[in-house]
Design a protein around this motif. Sequence first.
Motif, short mmCIF file in Angstrom:
data_model
loop_
_atom_site.label_atom_id
_atom_site.label_comp_id
_atom_site.label_asym_id
_atom_site.label_seq_id
_atom_site.Cartn_x
_atom_site.Cartn_y
_atom_site.Cartn_z
N VAL A 171 0.83 -1.20 0.00
CA VAL A 171 0.00 0.00 0.00
C VAL A 171 0.87 1.26 0.00
O VAL A 171 0.66 2.17 -0.79
CB VAL A 171 -0.95 0.00 1.22
CG1 VAL A 171 -1.79 1.28 1.25
CG2 VAL A 171 -1.86 -1.22 1.19
N VAL A 172 1.85 1.31 0.92
CA VAL A 172 2.75 2.46 0.99
C VAL A 172 4.19 1.95 1.10
O VAL A 172 4.48 1.05 1.88
CB VAL A 172 2.44 3.37 2.20
CG1 VAL A 172 3.32 4.62 2.18
CG2 VAL A 172 0.98 3.78 2.21
N ASN A 173 5.06 2.56 0.30
CA ASN A 173 6.48 2.23 0.30
C ASN A 173 7.25 3.48 0.70
O ASN A 173 7.08 4.54 0.09
CB ASN A 173 6.89 1.75 -1.10
CG ASN A 173 8.37 1.46 -1.20
OD1 ASN A 173 9.00 1.04 -0.24
ND2 ASN A 173 8.92 1.69 -2.37
N LEU A 174 8.07 3.40 1.74
CA LEU A 174 8.84 4.57 2.19
C LEU A 174 10.30 4.42 1.81
O LEU A 174 10.92 3.38 2.08
CB LEU A 174 8.69 4.74 3.71
CG LEU A 174 7.25 5.10 4.12
CD1 LEU A 174 6.57 3.91 4.75
CD2 LEU A 174 7.23 6.30 5.04
N SER A 175 10.82 5.46 1.16
CA SER A 175 12.21 5.41 0.69
C SER A 175 12.89 6.74 0.95
O SER A 175 12.25 7.74 1.27
CB SER A 175 12.25 5.09 -0.82
OG SER A 175 11.49 6.06 -1.53
N GLU A 176 14.22 6.74 0.82
CA GLU A 176 14.98 7.97 1.04
C GLU A 176 14.69 8.95 -0.08
O GLU A 176 14.50 8.56 -1.23
CB GLU A 176 16.48 7.67 1.10
CG GLU A 176 16.90 6.92 2.36
CD GLU A 176 18.40 6.77 2.46
OE1 GLU A 176 19.10 7.47 1.71
OE2 GLU A 176 18.85 5.96 3.27
#
Length: 199
Positions: A171-176
Amino acid sequence: MSEQKLAAELRTEFGKGYARRARAAGQIPAVIYGHGAEPLHVNLPGRATTLAVRVSNALLSLDINGEEHLAIVKDIQRDPIKQIIEHIDLLTVQKGEKVTVDVPVHVVGEAASGVVANQEATTVSLEAEATHLPTAIEVSIEGREAGAHVHASDLELPKGAALLSDPETLVVNLSEAAAPAEEEAGEEAAAKEAAPAAE
């Protein structure tokens, strides 16, 4: 979720010409089907209906000749340019009945500094009680670090709802975040300084 009460008029005329006249008179043609009954063709009040269906999975209480019909929106046809509603397909529902709906996922909160949140799935499929359909599911990314993921199985579902989407759906992907703007500005300045030397 509260019911949206609308007065509906049965219609016996069909075709594009009639539909145009109905819309010109401030009405929206619709069809109600489900539970093995014959489809009901009706006209709905344009403004009130447009406002009611802005809410995802709105429950409509239709007064048709004094009889109440509960229904949810299954499909909306809009004018591709003006985006006005041209026709609505409605599904008859009953209290206590379970139905399948797609529910929007809203991302709230701020991730950790320097982290970008990419929403990979904007809706999830749920089974829920027809008269208590969720209009949205919120997922908080407050303070989450790069590398974190939110899957469908991590969502907090409303009471009585069951997830039908694959639990592993991302659903949500967190990246730099990408390179800071200062570095990009520095690279542009260096390129401009090198340009005269090339002439």
